[in-house]
Write an enzyme that holds these catalytic residues in place. Sequence first.
Site, PDB file in Angstrom:
ATOM      1  NE  ARG A  26      -3.868  -2.293   2.241  1.00 60.52           N
ATOM      2  CZ  ARG A  26      -3.879  -3.611   2.018  1.00 60.52           C
ATOM      3  NH1 ARG A  26      -2.738  -4.274   1.846  1.00 60.52           N
ATOM      4  NH2 ARG A  26      -5.022  -4.274   1.961  1.00 60.52           N
ATOM      5  N   GLY A  94      -1.722 -12.080  -4.878  1.00 60.70           N
ATOM      6  CA  GLY A  94      -3.137 -11.725  -5.001  1.00 60.70           C
ATOM      7  C   GLY A  94      -3.364 -10.275  -4.612  1.00 60.70           C
ATOM      8  NE  ARG A 122      -4.953 -16.342  -4.400  1.00 59.10           N
ATOM      9  CZ  ARG A 122      -4.370 -15.572  -3.503  1.00 59.10           C
ATOM     10  NH1 ARG A 122      -3.096 -15.240  -3.650  1.00 59.10           N
ATOM     11  NH2 ARG A 122      -5.047 -15.116  -2.476  1.00 59.10           N
ATOM     12  CB  SER A 166     -11.866  -9.975   0.538  1.00 61.98           C
ATOM     13  OG  SER A 166     -10.715  -9.620  -0.207  1.00 61.98           O
ATOM     14  CD  GLN A 168      -5.804 -10.021  -1.475  1.00 61.66           C
ATOM     15  OE1 GLN A 168      -6.387 -10.579  -2.407  1.00 61.66           O
ATOM     16  NE2 GLN A 168      -4.674 -10.467  -0.968  1.00 61.66           N
ATOM     17  CG  ASP A 314      -2.652 -13.949   5.286  1.00 57.43           C
ATOM     18  OD1 ASP A 314      -3.472 -14.526   4.550  1.00 57.43           O
ATOM     19  OD2 ASP A 314      -2.211 -12.814   5.050  1.00 57.43           O
ATOM     20  CE  LYS A 341      -6.800 -15.848   2.085  1.00 58.52           C
ATOM     21  NZ  LYS A 341      -6.963 -14.419   1.795  1.00 58.52           N
ATOM     22  NE  ARG A 345      -1.948 -20.015   2.412  1.00 60.11           N
ATOM     23  CZ  ARG A 345      -1.660 -18.731   2.516  1.00 60.11           C
ATOM     24  NH1 ARG A 345      -2.398 -17.946   3.281  1.00 60.11           N
ATOM     25  NH2 ARG A 345      -0.626 -18.225   1.872  1.00 60.11           N
TER      26      ARG A 345
HETATM   27  C1  S3P Z   1      -4.288  -9.003   2.242  1.00 63.73           C
HETATM   28  C2  S3P Z   1      -5.520  -9.468   2.546  1.00 63.73           C
HETATM   29  C3  S3P Z   1      -5.826 -10.880   2.796  1.00 63.73           C
HETATM   30  C4  S3P Z   1      -4.568 -11.712   3.030  1.00 63.73           C
HETATM   31  C5  S3P Z   1      -3.450 -11.354   2.118  1.00 63.73           C
HETATM   32  C6  S3P Z   1      -3.106  -9.883   2.188  1.00 63.73           C
HETATM   33  C7  S3P Z   1      -4.115  -7.560   1.966  1.00 63.73           C
HETATM   34  O1  S3P Z   1      -6.517 -11.387   1.669  1.00 63.73           O
HETATM   35  O2  S3P Z   1      -4.864 -13.080   2.926  1.00 63.73           O
HETATM   36  O3  S3P Z   1      -2.284 -12.102   2.424  1.00 63.73           O
HETATM   37  O4  S3P Z   1      -2.979  -7.076   1.952  1.00 63.73           O
HETATM   38  O5  S3P Z   1      -5.140  -6.881   1.772  1.00 63.73           O
HETATM   39  P1  S3P Z   1      -8.134 -11.241   1.596  1.00 63.73           P
HETATM   40  O6  S3P Z   1      -8.411  -9.871   1.986  1.00 63.73           O
HETATM   41  O7  S3P Z   1      -8.542 -11.486   0.190  1.00 63.73           O
HETATM   42  O8  S3P Z   1      -8.634 -12.293   2.548  1.00 63.73           O
END
Ligand code: S3P
Length: 437
Positions: A26, A94, A122, A166, A168, A314, A341, A345
Amino acid sequence: MDYVVNPAPLTGGRFAVPGDKSISHRALMLGAIAEGESVVSGFLQGEDCKATLAALRGMGVKIDAPDTTTLAIRGSGMRGLKASAAPLDFGNSGTGMRLFAGLLSGQDFSSRLIGDESLTRRPMARVIEPLTRMGADIDSNGGLPPLTIRGGRALAGIHYALPVASAQVKSAILLAALYANGDTTVIEPAPTRDHTERMLQSLGVALQVDGRRISIRGRQAVKAANIEVPGDLSSAAFVILAGLISPDCEVLLERVGMNPSRSGVIDILREMGASIEVENTGLLGFEPVADLRVRSSPLTAIDVDPSLVSLAIDEFPVLFVAAAAAKGRTRFTGIGELRVKESDRISAMAEGLRQLGIAVDEFEDGADVRGGVLKGGVVESHGDHRVAMSLAVAGTIAASPVRILHTDNVDTSFPGFIDGMRFLGADMTTSRAVPTP
Ligand code: S3P
């Protein structure tokens, strides 16, 4: 590359884990679209963040690296990114692909986003759907990478209830919202890491957070600022567990990120009986940090509270190892997201632990793990960094050596893992992969 772990308890010591992966991504992205220069310290030089760095350089952003963990980013402003001549390759990440999908949806140029074999499996529909609602034009391979994002589309704010918890997806929408007309509101089904919200606010972007509802006005500028990245609690988790299950061991981990949206692993381990003291608490910029003092502890099985899943998303691979080392049967439920993931996992950890003599019953959104005596053997990491490190921690207390296959991806999140574990007393080596006949 494989790891060979010879059973040996950790002796302990003081250690600083590398920088937080989520915050490093970020810092790069927001620094790149900020007005002015941002200096990032404590940056994680892992392969995932290096892919983000390369993508931004490919889009014309000037980033100097005076040393391995410091970056000076000359922000090019909201409209300063340029089309990359080559596809943007996010490797195993991801976070990289999903957050860039948001950032690139509002640009006036087109982009192609690619990744490695794992990333190409993914799900991306979770970001394509809301971004398309905002007006983005994204092609994918049936919801999977590669992605082609056509530029020059006008985005409009949306009101969106996330179907999956999520960070992300939330972050992708918030990044696109910076380029949209009008307000955007996202509502989370469960709290997820809030690094994007904290960093945006610290860079001068107005954002309202009301419980799980986050609102942002479109077309705000991001202002440069210096960003200090704390140690990654997700990396610390491996060292924490290795210390807990070694007899007569004390480990002090320095300046670890303790954002409450990330620290579920501490709560879960403490409920299992772990002695983890939180010392020297403070703020590093906009993120809480602390030193963690870990002492050997007998662990007891629990039913893991599903409301903690999004706060420890995680850490479940290493929590499976905690369960294997605990007395009794630990039940994990509500962890279905682990199946999408870097590997599946749940099944990767069930397979690895069974190989080491532990009884695991796997179900669609969880597993029961019965604590027991770990034996040695050869286990497959499925190219997943967190599975590899978790099984390496299991190897420290196994009855005979454990060989973990395909561990190269550990460098995506925790470069120096082996050296750090050795420094704390573990007996681990790397070995060239044995070629398959
Ligand atoms: C992350 C969010 C998580 C995590 C990943 C990093 C991020 O994924 O598993 O390692 O930096 O926003 P999700 O938000 O899709 O669960």
